[in-house]
Design a protein around this motif. Structure first.
Motif, PDB file in Angstrom:
ATOM      1  N   GLU A 199       0.835  -1.198   0.000  1.00  0.00           N
ATOM      2  CA  GLU A 199       0.000   0.000   0.000  1.00  0.00           C
ATOM      3  C   GLU A 199       0.870   1.249   0.000  1.00  0.00           C
ATOM      4  O   GLU A 199       0.620   2.179  -0.774  1.00  0.00           O
ATOM      5  CB  GLU A 199      -0.928   0.017   1.208  1.00  0.00           C
ATOM      6  CG  GLU A 199      -1.832   1.254   1.234  1.00  0.00           C
ATOM      7  CD  GLU A 199      -2.753   1.273   2.419  1.00  0.00           C
ATOM      8  OE1 GLU A 199      -2.351   1.858   3.447  1.00  0.00           O
ATOM      9  OE2 GLU A 199      -3.855   0.711   2.320  1.00  0.00           O
ATOM     10  N   ILE A 204       0.874   4.110  -2.848  1.00  0.00           N
ATOM     11  CA  ILE A 204       0.618   5.515  -2.507  1.00  0.00           C
ATOM     12  C   ILE A 204       1.773   6.382  -2.992  1.00  0.00           C
ATOM     13  O   ILE A 204       1.553   7.441  -3.602  1.00  0.00           O
ATOM     14  CB  ILE A 204       0.381   5.678  -0.988  1.00  0.00           C
ATOM     15  CG1 ILE A 204      -0.922   4.988  -0.569  1.00  0.00           C
ATOM     16  CG2 ILE A 204       0.358   7.158  -0.607  1.00  0.00           C
ATOM     17  CD1 ILE A 204      -1.078   4.813   0.918  1.00  0.00           C
ATOM     18  N   LEU A 255      -5.312   1.513  -6.123  1.00  0.00           N
ATOM     19  CA  LEU A 255      -5.856   1.971  -4.839  1.00  0.00           C
ATOM     20  C   LEU A 255      -7.380   2.142  -4.946  1.00  0.00           C
ATOM     21  O   LEU A 255      -8.115   1.768  -4.031  1.00  0.00           O
ATOM     22  CB  LEU A 255      -5.195   3.286  -4.418  1.00  0.00           C
ATOM     23  CG  LEU A 255      -3.724   3.191  -4.009  1.00  0.00           C
ATOM     24  CD1 LEU A 255      -3.102   4.581  -3.929  1.00  0.00           C
ATOM     25  CD2 LEU A 255      -3.581   2.447  -2.692  1.00  0.00           C
ATOM     26  N   ILE A 289      -3.723  13.780  -3.646  1.00  0.00           N
ATOM     27  CA  ILE A 289      -2.958  12.698  -3.030  1.00  0.00           C
ATOM     28  C   ILE A 289      -1.610  13.183  -2.499  1.00  0.00           C
ATOM     29  O   ILE A 289      -1.074  12.630  -1.541  1.00  0.00           O
ATOM     30  CB  ILE A 289      -2.791  11.494  -3.974  1.00  0.00           C
ATOM     31  CG1 ILE A 289      -2.329  10.282  -3.156  1.00  0.00           C
ATOM     32  CG2 ILE A 289      -1.881  11.814  -5.141  1.00  0.00           C
ATOM     33  CD1 ILE A 289      -2.635   8.959  -3.748  1.00  0.00           C
ATOM     34  N   TYR A 307      -1.654  13.729   1.181  1.00  0.00           N
ATOM     35  CA  TYR A 307      -1.883  12.605   2.094  1.00  0.00           C
ATOM     36  C   TYR A 307      -0.776  12.541   3.140  1.00  0.00           C
ATOM     37  O   TYR A 307       0.404  12.621   2.834  1.00  0.00           O
ATOM     38  CB  TYR A 307      -1.949  11.295   1.311  1.00  0.00           C
ATOM     39  CG  TYR A 307      -1.906  10.075   2.193  1.00  0.00           C
ATOM     40  CD1 TYR A 307      -2.971   9.779   3.043  1.00  0.00           C
ATOM     41  CD2 TYR A 307      -0.809   9.232   2.201  1.00  0.00           C
ATOM     42  CE1 TYR A 307      -2.928   8.672   3.872  1.00  0.00           C
ATOM     43  CE2 TYR A 307      -0.758   8.121   3.017  1.00  0.00           C
ATOM     44  CZ  TYR A 307      -1.817   7.844   3.852  1.00  0.00           C
ATOM     45  OH  TYR A 307      -1.775   6.745   4.671  1.00  0.00           O
ATOM     46  N   SER A 333       1.005  10.248   5.759  1.00  0.00           N
ATOM     47  CA  SER A 333       1.170   8.816   6.009  1.00  0.00           C
ATOM     48  C   SER A 333       1.064   8.420   7.478  1.00  0.00           C
ATOM     49  O   SER A 333       1.081   7.238   7.798  1.00  0.00           O
ATOM     50  CB  SER A 333       2.512   8.338   5.434  1.00  0.00           C
ATOM     51  OG  SER A 333       3.574   9.015   6.074  1.00  0.00           O
ATOM     52  N   PHE A 392      -4.543   5.116   5.021  1.00  0.00           N
ATOM     53  CA  PHE A 392      -5.046   5.601   3.735  1.00  0.00           C
ATOM     54  C   PHE A 392      -6.562   5.468   3.675  1.00  0.00           C
ATOM     55  O   PHE A 392      -7.256   6.358   3.192  1.00  0.00           O
ATOM     56  CB  PHE A 392      -4.383   4.836   2.580  1.00  0.00           C
ATOM     57  CG  PHE A 392      -4.715   5.402   1.236  1.00  0.00           C
ATOM     58  CD1 PHE A 392      -4.141   6.588   0.792  1.00  0.00           C
ATOM     59  CD2 PHE A 392      -5.602   4.740   0.399  1.00  0.00           C
ATOM     60  CE1 PHE A 392      -4.450   7.109  -0.450  1.00  0.00           C
ATOM     61  CE2 PHE A 392      -5.919   5.257  -0.852  1.00  0.00           C
ATOM     62  CZ  PHE A 392      -5.336   6.446  -1.278  1.00  0.00           C
TER      63      PHE A 392
END
Length: 186
Positions: A9, A13, A27, A64, A67, A69, A73
């Motif tokens: 994942e 990402i 995703l 994105i 995002y 971490s 997610f």
């Protein structure tokens, strides 16, 4: 739910953040069922939920790079979906529906059937095609409002036009999208 290996994942990402559309598609395929289930419960119908799902993933794709971490997610996507739902129903002035949010977003999610996922994916692609066929001004307004989540005032400021013009263009853009959809259904 999610991708079985968190390293996979994280890699997806990272690739998506770097502009890899295929990684983002993976995703999307992984999380669309969870997000669709939540949105169906919130919206009360699959038609609105499908539209909200599309908006959610477009917003996620466009943002994105933001995002963080330190959050899962899936939680980031659920937050985008929740905010998309709230914006949608604020716009429709349906405030009593907002009471559903806490009970649904804290519950378990049900996977969609493969057939339902295929139909949703087809609807998403069709909507993307319809948006692409709009004039540049209408596409820009749709993108700024629904994909970037900007307010009318923020759009007006960025485009150096009055708020009333923003609302008019957005209304006309949505009318044009409805015409395109209805034309294809005939």
């Amino acid at each position: 739910m999610g991708i079985e290996n968190s390293d996979n994942e994280s890699l997806l990402i990272e690739r998506a953040v770097n502009g890899d559309k295929e990684a983002f598609e993976q995703l999307f395929r992984c999380y669309r069922g969870v997000v669709m289930s939540m949105l169906t419960r919130l919206a009360g119908n699959r038609y609105d939920a499908g539209d909200l799902l599309q908006e959610t993933f477009i917003k996620a794709f466009l943002n994105i790079s933001k995002y963080n971490s330190s959050y899962r997610f899936s939680q980031w996507l659920v937050t985008i979906a929740r905010n998309t739902f709230i914006d949608h129903y604020r716009h429709r002035n349906v405030r009593d529906e907002l009471d559903k949010i806490d009970s649904v977003t804290n519950g378990d999610f049900v996977e969609e059937t493969p057939e339902e996922l295929i139909i949703m994916d087809e609807r998403r692609r069709e909507m993307e095609h319809n948006i692409e066929s709009l004039s540049r001004n209408y596409r820009k307004i749709i993108e700024m409002r629904y994909y970037q989540g900007l307010s009318y005032e923020e759009i007006a400021e960025e485009l150096s036009i009055p708020v009333g013009t923003v609302k008019t263009r957005l209304f006309r853009a949505k009318e044009r999208l409805n015409e395109l959809i209805n034309k294809k259904q005939q």
